[in-house]
Design a protein around this motif. Structure first.
Motif, PDB file in Angstrom:
ATOM      1  N   ILE A   1     -12.498   1.857  -7.074  1.00 22.58           N
ATOM      2  CA  ILE A   1     -11.775   2.813  -6.220  1.00 22.58           C
ATOM      3  C   ILE A   1     -10.327   2.366  -6.083  1.00 22.58           C
ATOM      4  CG2 ILE A   1     -11.552   3.716  -3.864  1.00 22.58           C
ATOM      5  CD1 ILE A   1     -13.972   4.898  -5.289  1.00 22.58           C
ATOM      6  N   LEU A   2      -9.419   3.253  -6.418  1.00 21.80           N
ATOM      7  CA  LEU A   2      -8.005   3.013  -6.128  1.00 21.80           C
ATOM      8  C   LEU A   2      -7.599   4.020  -5.054  1.00 21.80           C
ATOM      9  CD1 LEU A   2      -6.246   2.496  -9.584  1.00 21.80           C
ATOM     10  CD2 LEU A   2      -7.161   0.777  -8.044  1.00 21.80           C
ATOM     11  N   PRO A   3      -6.968   3.543  -3.996  1.00 16.83           N
ATOM     12  CA  PRO A   3      -6.598   4.463  -2.912  1.00 16.83           C
ATOM     13  C   PRO A   3      -5.281   5.192  -3.199  1.00 16.83           C
ATOM     14  CG  PRO A   3      -6.103   2.180  -2.282  1.00 16.83           C
ATOM     15  CD  PRO A   3      -6.646   2.129  -3.685  1.00 16.83           C
ATOM     16  N   PHE A   4      -5.295   6.498  -3.084  1.00 11.55           N
ATOM     17  CA  PHE A   4      -4.064   7.295  -3.244  1.00 11.55           C
ATOM     18  C   PHE A   4      -3.821   8.077  -1.955  1.00 11.55           C
ATOM     19  CE2 PHE A   4      -4.764   6.241  -7.564  1.00 11.55           C
ATOM     20  CZ  PHE A   4      -3.505   6.229  -8.135  1.00 11.55           C
ATOM     21  N   ARG A   5      -2.671   7.811  -1.344  1.00 13.16           N
ATOM     22  CA  ARG A   5      -2.373   8.497  -0.084  1.00 13.16           C
ATOM     23  C   ARG A   5      -1.818   9.892  -0.359  1.00 13.16           C
ATOM     24  NH1 ARG A   5       0.478   4.857   1.893  1.00 13.16           N
ATOM     25  NH2 ARG A   5       2.529   5.670   1.382  1.00 13.16           N
ATOM     26  N   GLY A   6      -2.231  10.830   0.483  1.00  8.60           N
ATOM     27  CA  GLY A   6      -1.698  12.186   0.411  1.00  8.60           C
ATOM     28  C   GLY A   6      -0.974  12.462   1.713  1.00  8.60           C
ATOM     29  N   GLU A   7       0.344  12.686   1.627  1.00 11.00           N
ATOM     30  CA  GLU A   7       1.135  12.900   2.849  1.00 11.00           C
ATOM     31  C   GLU A   7       1.417  14.395   3.017  1.00 11.00           C
ATOM     32  OE1 GLU A   7       3.741   8.817   2.265  1.00 11.00           O
ATOM     33  OE2 GLU A   7       4.248  10.636   1.171  1.00 11.00           O
TER      34      GLU A   7
ATOM     35  N   VAL B   1       0.467   9.375  -3.634  1.00  5.76           N
ATOM     36  CA  VAL B   1       1.188   8.119  -3.919  1.00  5.76           C
ATOM     37  C   VAL B   1       0.210   6.957  -3.791  1.00  5.76           C
ATOM     38  CG1 VAL B   1       3.450   8.957  -3.178  1.00  5.76           C
ATOM     39  CG2 VAL B   1       1.959   7.898  -1.488  1.00  5.76           C
ATOM     40  N   PRO B   2       0.407   5.894  -4.600  1.00  9.03           N
ATOM     41  CA  PRO B   2      -0.510   4.757  -4.482  1.00  9.03           C
ATOM     42  C   PRO B   2      -0.430   4.177  -3.076  1.00  9.03           C
ATOM     43  CG  PRO B   2       1.052   4.450  -6.300  1.00  9.03           C
ATOM     44  CD  PRO B   2       1.470   5.680  -5.584  1.00  9.03           C
ATOM     45  N   ALA B   3      -1.587   3.937  -2.459  1.00  6.48           N
ATOM     46  CA  ALA B   3      -1.589   3.320  -1.120  1.00  6.48           C
ATOM     47  C   ALA B   3      -1.704   1.812  -1.320  1.00  6.48           C
ATOM     48  CB  ALA B   3      -2.760   3.846  -0.307  1.00  6.48           C
ATOM     49  N   LEU B   4      -1.009   1.067  -0.480  1.00  9.54           N
ATOM     50  CA  LEU B   4      -0.978  -0.387  -0.638  1.00  9.54           C
ATOM     51  C   LEU B   4      -2.093  -1.060   0.170  1.00  9.54           C
ATOM     52  CD1 LEU B   4       2.899  -0.784  -0.650  1.00  9.54           C
ATOM     53  CD2 LEU B   4       1.327  -0.595  -2.598  1.00  9.54           C
ATOM     54  N   ALA B   5      -3.018  -0.249   0.669  1.00  6.33           N
ATOM     55  CA  ALA B   5      -4.237  -0.748   1.315  1.00  6.33           C
ATOM     56  C   ALA B   5      -5.255   0.371   1.176  1.00  6.33           C
ATOM     57  CB  ALA B   5      -3.987  -1.042   2.784  1.00  6.33           C
ATOM     58  N   ARG B   6      -6.534   0.020   1.112  1.00  4.26           N
ATOM     59  CA  ARG B   6      -7.560   1.074   0.987  1.00  4.26           C
ATOM     60  C   ARG B   6      -7.465   2.071   2.125  1.00  4.26           C
ATOM     61  NH1 ARG B   6     -12.526  -0.109  -2.257  1.00  4.26           N
ATOM     62  NH2 ARG B   6     -12.036  -2.011  -3.365  1.00  4.26           N
ATOM     63  N   GLU B   7      -7.129   1.572   3.300  1.00  6.06           N
ATOM     64  CA  GLU B   7      -7.010   2.484   4.440  1.00  6.06           C
ATOM     65  C   GLU B   7      -5.557   2.489   4.904  1.00  6.06           C
ATOM     66  OE1 GLU B   7     -10.234   0.928   6.818  1.00  6.06           O
ATOM     67  OE2 GLU B   7     -11.701   1.619   5.340  1.00  6.06           O
ATOM     68  N   GLY B   8      -4.652   2.620   3.928  1.00  4.31           N
ATOM     69  CA  GLY B   8      -3.211   2.534   4.195  1.00  4.31           C
ATOM     70  C   GLY B   8      -2.618   3.922   4.403  1.00  4.31           C
ATOM     71  N   TYR B   9      -2.487   4.313   5.677  1.00  6.33           N
ATOM     72  CA  TYR B   9      -2.017   5.672   5.985  1.00  6.33           C
ATOM     73  C   TYR B   9      -0.495   5.773   6.039  1.00  6.33           C
ATOM     74  CZ  TYR B   9      -6.872   6.710   6.538  1.00  6.33           C
ATOM     75  OH  TYR B   9      -8.209   6.887   6.254  1.00  6.33           O
ATOM     76  N   LYS B  10       0.185   4.606   5.925  1.00  9.16           N
ATOM     77  CA  LYS B  10       1.662   4.587   5.912  1.00  9.16           C
ATOM     78  C   LYS B  10       2.117   3.611   4.843  1.00  9.16           C
ATOM     79  CE  LYS B  10       2.350   5.576  10.752  1.00  9.16           C
ATOM     80  NZ  LYS B  10       1.745   5.083  11.921  1.00  9.16           N
ATOM     81  N   TRP B  11       3.373   3.758   4.401  1.00  8.05           N
ATOM     82  CA  TRP B  11       3.910   2.835   3.398  1.00  8.05           C
ATOM     83  C   TRP B  11       3.823   1.395   3.887  1.00  8.05           C
ATOM     84  CZ3 TRP B  11       4.282   3.456  -1.490  1.00  8.05           C
ATOM     85  CH2 TRP B  11       4.619   4.690  -2.037  1.00  8.05           C
ATOM     86  N   LEU B  12       3.998   1.205   5.207  1.00  8.61           N
ATOM     87  CA  LEU B  12       4.075  -0.171   5.718  1.00  8.61           C
ATOM     88  C   LEU B  12       2.706  -0.791   5.990  1.00  8.61           C
ATOM     89  CD1 LEU B  12       7.230   0.038   7.992  1.00  8.61           C
ATOM     90  CD2 LEU B  12       6.981  -0.964   5.713  1.00  8.61           C
ATOM     91  N   THR B  13       1.642  -0.026   5.777  1.00 13.11           N
ATOM     92  CA  THR B  13       0.311  -0.637   5.898  1.00 13.11           C
ATOM     93  C   THR B  13      -0.041  -1.242   4.549  1.00 13.11           C
ATOM     94  OG1 THR B  13      -0.253   1.123   7.423  1.00 13.11           O
ATOM     95  CG2 THR B  13      -2.079  -0.222   6.614  1.00 13.11           C
TER      96      THR B  13
ATOM     97  N   GLU C   1      -6.414  -7.012  -5.650  1.00 14.15           N
ATOM     98  CA  GLU C   1      -7.611  -6.556  -6.381  1.00 14.15           C
ATOM     99  C   GLU C   1      -7.273  -5.417  -7.334  1.00 14.15           C
ATOM    100  OE1 GLU C   1     -10.843  -5.224  -4.009  1.00 14.15           O
ATOM    101  OE2 GLU C   1     -11.393  -7.241  -3.392  1.00 14.15           O
ATOM    102  N   SER C   2      -6.415  -4.483  -6.880  1.00 14.87           N
ATOM    103  CA  SER C   2      -6.039  -3.344  -7.744  1.00 14.87           C
ATOM    104  C   SER C   2      -5.256  -3.838  -8.949  1.00 14.87           C
ATOM    105  CB  SER C   2      -5.173  -2.338  -6.986  1.00 14.87           C
ATOM    106  OG  SER C   2      -5.880  -1.809  -5.913  1.00 14.87           O
ATOM    107  N   LEU C   3      -4.334  -4.795  -8.716  1.00  7.25           N
ATOM    108  CA  LEU C   3      -3.454  -5.244  -9.804  1.00  7.25           C
ATOM    109  C   LEU C   3      -4.209  -6.052 -10.851  1.00  7.25           C
ATOM    110  CD1 LEU C   3      -0.227  -6.221  -7.833  1.00  7.25           C
ATOM    111  CD2 LEU C   3      -0.569  -4.257  -9.338  1.00  7.25           C
ATOM    112  N   ARG C   4      -5.232  -6.814 -10.420  1.00  4.93           N
ATOM    113  CA  ARG C   4      -5.906  -7.638 -11.426  1.00  4.93           C
ATOM    114  C   ARG C   4      -7.106  -6.924 -12.068  1.00  4.93           C
ATOM    115  NH1 ARG C   4     -10.070 -11.446  -9.634  1.00  4.93           N
ATOM    116  NH2 ARG C   4     -10.883 -10.565  -7.740  1.00  4.93           N
ATOM    117  N   TRP C   5      -7.354  -5.694 -11.621  1.00  7.41           N
ATOM    118  CA  TRP C   5      -8.419  -4.894 -12.245  1.00  7.41           C
ATOM    119  C   TRP C   5      -7.973  -4.519 -13.668  1.00  7.41           C
ATOM    120  CZ3 TRP C   5      -7.619   0.706 -12.561  1.00  7.41           C
ATOM    121  CH2 TRP C   5      -8.700   1.370 -13.129  1.00  7.41           C
ATOM    122  N   PRO C   6      -8.838  -4.683 -14.695  1.00  4.94           N
ATOM    123  CA  PRO C   6      -8.416  -4.501 -16.099  1.00  4.94           C
ATOM    124  C   PRO C   6      -7.847  -3.114 -16.406  1.00  4.94           C
ATOM    125  CG  PRO C   6     -10.709  -5.288 -15.972  1.00  4.94           C
ATOM    126  CD  PRO C   6     -10.236  -5.115 -14.574  1.00  4.94           C
TER     127      PRO C   6
END
Ligand SMILES: Cc1cc2nc3c(=O)[nH]c(=O)nc-3n(C[C@H](O)[C@H](O)[C@H](O)COP(=O)(O)OP(=O)(O)OC[C@H]3O[C@@H](n4cnc5c(N)ncnc54)[C@H](O)[C@@H]3O)c2cc1C
Length: 400
Positions: free
Chosen positions: A219-225, A271-283, A291-296
Motif C-alpha cells: 500500500i502506498l498512501p496518496f493524499r487527495g486534497e 499527491v504522495p502522502a509522507l505517512a500512511r495517515e498523512g492528511y497534511k504535507w507536514l504529517t 518503507e515506501s522508498l526501499r520497496w522494490p
C-alpha cells in the motif's frame, strides 16, 4: 455451533461485512484502532455513489459497483439517510479528448450504467450544467451523493442490534493461527475466533504481515486534497462536473462535486502522502516513508510516473496552477471562488512488486484469515456488494 468471526477495521467495508454476517447469525466482533468509526478513507472521501462508468467490464469493480450502488440507495431509503441523485457530467473540453470520451461511453454501456446519455452539442450540455465549457460529454443522471460516515454508523447500529460487538480503541498488534482458530491481540484484549477478516484499508499490508502473508501488494498512501467553493458561488455547479479520465488513473484531474449537504468541493488531487495517515504535507512518518522508498517497486514506479507526480504536487502547492486546470471546465470560476482547502483524504492504493498499479479489488486467503488487500474507490459505493461477495466466495461453506 455459532461461528465466532473477528473483523479488523471499522471502515465501511469492515462494518458492511459485520452487518451481513450478523444477519446470518454469526457471532461478530469488530476491532477498530481509532476511537471512532470511519476515521480514515470512509470518513474522508468525495461521497459519490458511482454508477460504474470507468471500470473494466467484467472486473470486480464493475460488477460490485453495479450491485453496490443499488444496495446503498436501498439502505439509505430504509434508514432515512440522505441520498441525492445529482448526476455526473464527464466533459471533453476539447476535440483531443473525444477518443477517450468514446472509450468511457463504451465502458459505461458495457457496464449497463442506467440512462447514460451522450451529449454532443453545447446547448444540451448547458441545460444540464449551465456554467460548463466543453465540446461533448456523457451524462450519468443516477450518479448520487451520500454521507458514507453516517451510513457506516447506521450499519454499526444494525451490527450491535444483532448482538455483535464493535470495539473502538482496539488496535490489532498480533494475529496467530492456533489449531484451526485465530488468536487476535490488541494492547487491551485477547480473543479467539474461528475466522478473521482483515479490512484495514491503509494498513492492509501491515496487518497482512502480522500473519506472515505475502507483503505484496504494497500500500502506498496518496493524499487527495479538496478545495471548497465559496458558498455564494456554489450555483456554478449543479451536480458533478468531471474530466475525461485516463481509465488507468480515474482519480486524476479536477472534479467538481455538489455534496449531499449542498457544499461544492473541487478535488481530490493525488499527491504522495509522507505517512500512511498523512492528511497534511507536514504529517511525516519516517518509518512509512522509508518503507515506501526501499520497496522494490518504488523506483520503477517513480521512473514511469514522475511527470504526473510533479504535476500533481505543483498543483497542490501552487494554487494558481490548480485554479487554471479547474477553470478549463468552468470559465466563470475566479481564483477567490476556491475559498479554502478542506478535509483531505488518503487513498490506500495497492501496487505490485514491479511498481504496477493493482486496479481491481483484491482478496487473499491464509487459512481461516481472509484479507482485503485492495479496496480503493469505488469500494464505498460497492461495500454492501463486497460483503456479499466475500461471504459467498471466501466464507461459504469453509475456508479455501
Ligand atoms: C480522497 C478519496 C476520495 C474517495 N472518493 C470515493 C467516492 O466518492 N466513492 C467511493 O465509492 N469511494 C471513494 N473513495 C474510496 C473509499 O473511501 C474507500 O474505498 C473505502 O472507504 C474503503 O473502506 P475500508 O473500510 O476498506 O477502509 P477504511 O475506511 O480506511 O477503514 C479501514 C479501517 O481499518 C482500521 N485499522 C487499520 N489497521 C488496524 C489495526 N491494526 N487494528 C484495528 N483497526 C485497524 C483503520 O483505523 C480504519 O478505520 C475515496 C477515497 C479517498 C481517499
Amino acid at each position: 455451533m455459532t461461528e465466532r468471526i473477528g473483523i479488523i477495521g471499522g471502515g465501511i467495508v469492515g462494518i458492511a461485512l459485520a452487518r451481513a454476517l450478523g444477519a446470518r447469525r454469526a457471532e461478530v466482533t469488530v476491532l477498530e484502532k481509532e476511537t471512532r468509526l470511519s476515521q480514515h478513507q470512509t470518513g474522508h472521501n468525495s461521497g459519490v455513489v458511482h454508477a460504474g462508468l470507468y471500470y473494466k467490464p467484467g472486473s470486480l469493480k464493475a460488477t460490485l459497483c453495479a450491485a453496490g450502488r443499488v444496495s446503498i440507495r436501498e439502505f439509505c431509503e430504509e434508514k432515512g439517510l440522505p441520498h441525492r441523485e445529482v448526476g455526473k457530467l464527464v466533459v471533453a473540453v476539447d476535440e483531443s479528448e473525444l477518443g477517450a470520451l468514446a472509450e468511457i461511453e463504451r465502458r459505461s454501456i458495457e457496464n449497463a450504467v442506467p440512462d447514460l446519455a451522450r451529449i454532443d452539442d453545447v446547448a444540451a450540455l448547458r441545460e444540464i450544467e449551465p456554467h460548463v465549457a466543453g465540446v461533448a460529454a456523457v451524462h450519468s443522471p443516477h450518479t448520487a451523493v451520500v454521507d458514507y460516515a453516517s451510513i457506516t454508523e447506521a450499519m454499526a447500529q444494525d451490527v450491535r442490534a444483532a448482538g455483535g460487538r464493535v470495539l473502538l480503541g482496539h488496535e490489532v498488534t498480533g494475529i496467530r493461527l492456533e489449531n484451526g482458530t485465530v488468536r487476535v491481540t490488541t494492547p487491551v484484549s485477547e480473543d479467539v475466533f474461528d475466522r478473521v477478516i482483515v479490512c484495514a484499508g491503509l494498513q492492509s499490508d501491515a496487518v497482512a504481515r502480522l500473519i506472515g502473508a505475502d507483503p505484496s501488494p504494497k500500500i502506498l498512501p496518496f493524499r487527495g486534497e479538496y478545495w471548497e467553493l465559496a458558498p455564494e458561488r456554489t450555483d456554478l455547479v449543479r451536480g458533478m462536473i468531471y474530466p475525461v479520465p485516463d481509465p488507468r488513473f480515474p482519480f486524476l484531474g479536477v472534479h467538481f462535486t455538489r455534496g449531499v449537504y449542498d457544499n461544492v468541493h473541487v478535488g481530490p488531487n493525488a499527491v504522495p502522502a509522507l505517512a500512511r495517515e498523512g492528511y497534511k504535507w507536514l504529517t511525516i512518518s519516517v518509518k512509512d516513508t522509508w518503507e515506501s522508498l526501499r520497496w522494490p517497486g518504488a523506483w520503477p514506479l517513480a521512473k514511469e510516473h514522475w511527470r504526473m507526480g510533479v504535476d500533481e504536487i505543483s498543483g497542490s502547492l501552487i494554487k494558481p496552477l490548480y485554479f487554471q486546470k479547474a477553470r478549463r471546465f468552468v470559465p466563470e470560476l475566479k481564483m477567490s471562488d476556491l475559498a479554502h482547502k478542506t478535509g483531505a483524504g488518503v487513498r490506500a492504493q495497492a501496487w505490485g512488486s514491479s511498481g504496477e498499479l493493482l486496479d481491481d479489488f483484491a482478496v487473499d486467503q491464509v487459512g481461516p484469515v481472509t484479507l482485503l488487500r485492495n479496496a480503493p474507490s469505488p469500494a464505498a459505493t460497492s461495500s454492501i456488494a463486497i460483503a456479499d461477495f466475500v461471504i459467498e466466495h471466501y466464507l461459504t461453506p469453509s475456508p479455501r
